[in-house]
Design a protein around this motif. Structure first.
Motif, PDB file in Angstrom:
ATOM      1  N   LEU A 232     -13.780  -4.562  -6.914  1.00  0.00           N
ATOM      2  CA  LEU A 232     -12.955  -3.738  -8.013  1.00  0.00           C
ATOM      3  C   LEU A 232     -13.749  -3.560  -9.367  1.00  0.00           C
ATOM      4  N   ARG A 233     -13.699  -2.641  -9.997  1.00  0.00           N
ATOM      5  CA  ARG A 233     -14.422  -2.341 -11.075  1.00  0.00           C
ATOM      6  C   ARG A 233     -13.621  -2.650 -12.416  1.00  0.00           C
ATOM      7  N   LYS A 234     -14.172  -3.368 -13.539  1.00  0.00           N
ATOM      8  CA  LYS A 234     -13.664  -3.852 -14.740  1.00  0.00           C
ATOM      9  C   LYS A 234     -12.985  -2.731 -15.396  1.00  0.00           C
ATOM     10  N   GLY A 235     -11.844  -2.733 -15.773  1.00  0.00           N
ATOM     11  CA  GLY A 235     -11.134  -1.755 -16.926  1.00  0.00           C
ATOM     12  C   GLY A 235      -9.978  -1.501 -16.259  1.00  0.00           C
ATOM     13  N   MET A 236      -9.284  -0.416 -17.239  1.00  0.00           N
ATOM     14  CA  MET A 236      -7.934   0.075 -16.716  1.00  0.00           C
ATOM     15  C   MET A 236      -8.261   1.023 -15.823  1.00  0.00           C
ATOM     16  N   GLN A 237      -7.248   1.160 -14.613  1.00  0.00           N
ATOM     17  CA  GLN A 237      -7.468   2.228 -13.885  1.00  0.00           C
ATOM     18  C   GLN A 237      -6.243   2.347 -13.105  1.00  0.00           C
ATOM     19  N   LYS A 238      -5.877   3.342 -12.238  1.00  0.00           N
ATOM     20  CA  LYS A 238      -4.851   3.755 -11.397  1.00  0.00           C
ATOM     21  C   LYS A 238      -5.234   3.118 -10.047  1.00  0.00           C
ATOM     22  N   LEU A 239      -4.408   2.178  -9.554  1.00  0.00           N
ATOM     23  CA  LEU A 239      -4.680   1.657  -8.214  1.00  0.00           C
ATOM     24  C   LEU A 239      -3.672   2.008  -7.053  1.00  0.00           C
ATOM     25  N   SER A 240      -3.808   2.388  -5.961  1.00  0.00           N
ATOM     26  CA  SER A 240      -2.772   2.322  -4.671  1.00  0.00           C
ATOM     27  C   SER A 240      -3.417   2.321  -3.677  1.00  0.00           C
ATOM     28  N   GLY A 241      -2.601   2.027  -2.385  1.00  0.00           N
ATOM     29  CA  GLY A 241      -3.281   1.601  -1.133  1.00  0.00           C
ATOM     30  C   GLY A 241      -4.132   0.490  -0.993  1.00  0.00           C
TER      31      GLY A 241
ATOM     32  N   ALA B  72       0.897  -1.165  -0.065  1.00  0.00           N
ATOM     33  CA  ALA B  72       0.022   0.035   0.031  1.00  0.00           C
ATOM     34  C   ALA B  72       0.893   1.287  -0.016  1.00  0.00           C
ATOM     35  N   ALA B  73       1.910   1.182   0.860  1.00  0.00           N
ATOM     36  CA  ALA B  73       2.792   2.433   0.885  1.00  0.00           C
ATOM     37  C   ALA B  73       3.605   2.727  -0.373  1.00  0.00           C
TER      38      ALA B  73
ATOM     39  N   PRO C 296      -6.769  -0.835  -2.524  1.00  0.00           N
ATOM     40  CA  PRO C 296      -7.468  -1.230  -3.750  1.00  0.00           C
ATOM     41  C   PRO C 296      -6.081  -1.830  -4.348  1.00  0.00           C
ATOM     42  N   ALA C 297      -4.863  -1.484  -4.444  1.00  0.00           N
ATOM     43  CA  ALA C 297      -3.752  -2.338  -4.996  1.00  0.00           C
ATOM     44  C   ALA C 297      -3.505  -3.564  -4.317  1.00  0.00           C
ATOM     45  N   VAL C 298      -3.643  -3.594  -2.918  1.00  0.00           N
ATOM     46  CA  VAL C 298      -3.433  -4.613  -1.964  1.00  0.00           C
ATOM     47  C   VAL C 298      -4.671  -5.505  -2.578  1.00  0.00           C
ATOM     48  N   ASP C 299      -5.964  -5.204  -2.597  1.00  0.00           N
ATOM     49  CA  ASP C 299      -7.025  -5.947  -3.034  1.00  0.00           C
ATOM     50  C   ASP C 299      -6.633  -6.689  -4.462  1.00  0.00           C
ATOM     51  N   TYR C 300      -6.255  -6.030  -5.339  1.00  0.00           N
ATOM     52  CA  TYR C 300      -5.998  -6.560  -6.749  1.00  0.00           C
ATOM     53  C   TYR C 300      -4.853  -7.695  -6.542  1.00  0.00           C
TER      54      TYR C 300
ATOM     55  N   LEU D  93      10.132   6.356  -2.265  1.00  0.00           N
ATOM     56  CA  LEU D  93       9.871   4.898  -2.464  1.00  0.00           C
ATOM     57  C   LEU D  93      10.554   4.190  -1.472  1.00  0.00           C
ATOM     58  N   ALA D  94      11.849   4.317  -1.111  1.00  0.00           N
ATOM     59  CA  ALA D  94      12.612   3.686  -0.143  1.00  0.00           C
ATOM     60  C   ALA D  94      11.961   3.934   1.320  1.00  0.00           C
ATOM     61  N   ASP D  95      11.548   5.359   1.486  1.00  0.00           N
ATOM     62  CA  ASP D  95      11.244   5.550   2.876  1.00  0.00           C
ATOM     63  C   ASP D  95       9.680   4.777   2.965  1.00  0.00           C
ATOM     64  N   ALA D  96       8.745   4.675   1.980  1.00  0.00           N
ATOM     65  CA  ALA D  96       7.583   3.793   2.028  1.00  0.00           C
ATOM     66  C   ALA D  96       7.886   2.454   2.312  1.00  0.00           C
ATOM     67  N   ALA D  97       8.733   1.987   1.302  1.00  0.00           N
ATOM     68  CA  ALA D  97       8.961   0.398   1.388  1.00  0.00           C
ATOM     69  C   ALA D  97       9.743   0.035   2.715  1.00  0.00           C
ATOM     70  N   THR D  98      10.643   0.911   3.166  1.00  0.00           N
ATOM     71  CA  THR D  98      11.416   0.122   4.570  1.00  0.00           C
ATOM     72  C   THR D  98      10.492   0.026   5.551  1.00  0.00           C
ATOM     73  N   ARG D  99       9.503   0.673   5.876  1.00  0.00           N
ATOM     74  CA  ARG D  99       8.770   0.625   6.867  1.00  0.00           C
ATOM     75  C   ARG D  99       7.949  -0.860   6.960  1.00  0.00           C
ATOM     76  N   SER D 100       8.066  -1.371   5.887  1.00  0.00           N
ATOM     77  CA  SER D 100       7.227  -2.704   6.056  1.00  0.00           C
ATOM     78  C   SER D 100       7.923  -3.908   5.269  1.00  0.00           C
ATOM     79  N   LEU D 101       9.286  -3.683   5.067  1.00  0.00           N
ATOM     80  CA  LEU D 101      10.298  -4.831   4.467  1.00  0.00           C
ATOM     81  C   LEU D 101      11.132  -5.554   5.548  1.00  0.00           C
ATOM     82  N   THR D 102      11.057  -6.811   5.230  1.00  0.00           N
ATOM     83  CA  THR D 102      12.236  -7.569   5.812  1.00  0.00           C
ATOM     84  C   THR D 102      13.056  -8.071   4.939  1.00  0.00           C
ATOM     85  N   VAL D 103      14.482  -7.813   5.010  1.00  0.00           N
ATOM     86  CA  VAL D 103      15.442  -8.117   3.816  1.00  0.00           C
ATOM     87  C   VAL D 103      16.660  -8.976   4.842  1.00  0.00           C
ATOM     88  N   ASP D 104      17.389  -9.532   3.701  1.00  0.00           N
ATOM     89  CA  ASP D 104      18.596 -10.012   4.314  1.00  0.00           C
ATOM     90  C   ASP D 104      19.662  -8.894   4.765  1.00  0.00           C
TER      91      ASP D 104
END
Length: 511
Positions: free
Chosen positions: A206-215, A182-183, A217-221, A264-275
């Motif tokens: 979700l509705r049919k067709g091309m659309q911009k998803l974030s948060g 989502a982030a 709705p993106a998780v749902d997709y 993007l890194a700021d958003a990602a790092t709050r929910s990432l687990t990495v090696d």
């Protein structure tokens, strides 16, 4: 005060202000990087197996080498993820697993989706107590992530499993949860994707067709299964591949500069687990920037060749072995060399998985040839049952009956009496997309043909005038391993592949 003195004072002031500005910016940057670093969670490298595939070596001193990154999506509901995914808190599964292979030229890449329900051998993995488990055969792939019931999952165990399965050394493993998805989508102002049909199921709309998803709705997709095609994980993987293609395209369009990557890194790092090798913000940014020369048209997604095995998925040999071999040898899916080949030691045959049945044909015993088999037309296409029966007889079965019952079945099904399980396995190469189902007390085998079955039209009679079966073999579906395309690519690979620049609305469901 002389004019020259004033000029010197102005110059000193300007230099001082510039120095203050530089120090301020540098200080803010250092603070920002420190904040990102504090966001990142790493997993214990002590859980990574000690016996691993060899690391690739440069073909010439200083040359680049391939990079393998394991991307895992955790469905954990802990740490606030229940708000996005619903359900109860607890250790999650790795229901999404993509092995990203970046070739040594760093201009081509392949993302391999591994079905969550694939039956594999899970090697020895480390528990919280420090003890190592015994290898387990015939296990669902996504269960590796839950071994030990670590609060954040066991990515090291999944990494060990993929290395044992593929013969490829994993350089980095990244785990992202619902919040991370989502982030990240919000950080790049949404991802343009195609929804193949309206969905209103299991609290996902979700509705049919091309659309911009974030948060949300993106998780749902990305997590939805029900409401698309046959509701299987196979169709979900197709949409995940299309989504990642669109996300890569969006990031490439914005550029791989720090103003793009740091938020993007700021958003990602709050929910990432990495090696530990990706355990700082700069390492993540450096890795992302190392991929900027890969064009979207040079990225391919592929699902491991597969077939249904009851409610689970079997990886099909030899196609899946060919896939791993191509990657180990630095060749594209159509067999082309990318210019730099991995360490030859890494090109040895992949570890065999004794739990997975091979589907290559073998001769029938007299008892198997006499097993009663009924071929049912589950679609209504005229002559379909007859074509299916021809293929079965050509295999050597002698007791074959037809049932012209019509219907609207999507997927072919092989229902068998448990006493004839090994005989039913002999039918798999003929109907590779079929779901195998036990039917106790049936006294035989019933093959109900669905819309996934497309028989070849040409047959060649033998000396007695009996059709000997299709001259080109039966038309195969995903994971058959029975034929190759004209270019030499195994059908199980070609029919499961998707270019990252493919029409975003194409091939998004299964069944």
């Amino acid at each position: 005060m002389s004019s020259s003195t004033r000029r010197r004072r102005i110059v000193r002031t300007a230099v001082g202000l510039a120095a203050v500005l530089v120090l301020s910016v540098a200080g803010a940057g250092a603070w920002f990087y420190h904040r990102l670093d504090s966001n990142i969670t790493t997993f214990d490298a002590g859980g990574v197996a000690t016996e691993r595939p060899p690391a690739p070596v440069p073909v010439t001193p200083g040359a680049s080498v391939p990079v393998n990154v394991l991307l895992l999506g955790s469905d954990t509901r802990d740490d606030g993820n229940a708000d996005l995914g619903g359900g109860e808190e607890g250790v999650g599964h790795s229901d999404t697993a993509i092995l990203l292979h970046v070739y040594a030229d760093h201009k081509h890449a392949v993302g391999v989706s591994i079905p969550r329900d694939a039956l594999v051998t899970i090697p020895s993995c480390k528990l919280p107590s420090g003890r190592w488990t015994e290898p387990r055969t015939n296990q669902m792939f996504n269960s590796a992530f839950t071994i030990g019931e670590f609060p954040q999952g066991n990515p090291a165990c999944t990494q060990n499993t993929v290395e044992a399965l593929t013969g490829l050394r994993i350089d980095h493993t990244i785990v992202v949860d619902f919040k991370g998805v989502a982030a990240m989508t919000e950080a790049i102002n949404g991802v343009d994707v195609c929804v193949p049909n309206d969905v209103n199921s299991h609290n996902i709309k979700l509705r049919k067709g091309m659309q911009k998803l974030s948060g949300q709705p993106a998780v749902d997709y990305l997590r939805a299964r029900y409401g698309f095609g046959d509701n299987s994980d196979i169709g979900r993987m197709k949409r995940q591949q299309a989504f990642l293609s669109a996300m890569i395209s969006k990031i490439q369009g914005q550029g791989f500069s720090l103003p793009t990557l740091l938020p993007l890194a700021d958003a990602a790092t709050r929910s990432l687990t990495v090696d530990e090798g990706l355990g700082t913000a700069m390492k993540l940014v450096d890795f992302a920037q190392s991929l900027q020369s890969i064009k979207l048209s040079d990225i391919t997604f592929v699902t491991t060749p597969w077939r249904f095995s009851g409610d689970r998925v079997a990886l099909v040999h030899p196609d899946v072995d060919t896939l791993w071999k191509l990657l180990r040898e630095g060749r594209t899916l159509d067999g082309q060399n990318t210019g730099q080949v991995a360490d030859p030691a890494a090109a040895s045959p992949s570890p065999s998985d004794a739990a997975l049945p091979a589907v290559s044909p073998t001769a029938l015993s007299p008892e198997q040839a006499a097993v009663p088999i009924t071929v049912v037309n589950g679609v209504g296409t005229p002559g379909l049952a007859g074509k299916g029966a021809e293929a079965v007889r050509a295999k050597g079965f002698q007791n074959v009956a037809l049932d012209a019952t019509s219907g609207s079945r999507l997927r072919t099904e092989i229902a068998y009496d448990p006493a004839f399980r090994t005989t039913a396995d002999q039918l798999v190469p003929l109907f590779p997309q079929a779901r195998s189902v036990e039917e106790p007390g049936s006294g035989g085998i019933t093959v109900t043909l669905g819309r996934d079955y497309h028989p070849a039209t040409a047959t060649k009679p033998d000396a007695t005038g009996t059709p000997a079966g299709p001259t080109t073999g039966p038309t195969t579906g995903p994971g058959s391993g029975a034929t190759a395309t004209p270019g030499g690519v195994p059908t199980g690979i070609a029919e499961n592949a998707r270019g990252a620049d493919t029409d975003p609305c194409a091939n998004l469901t299964f069944g």
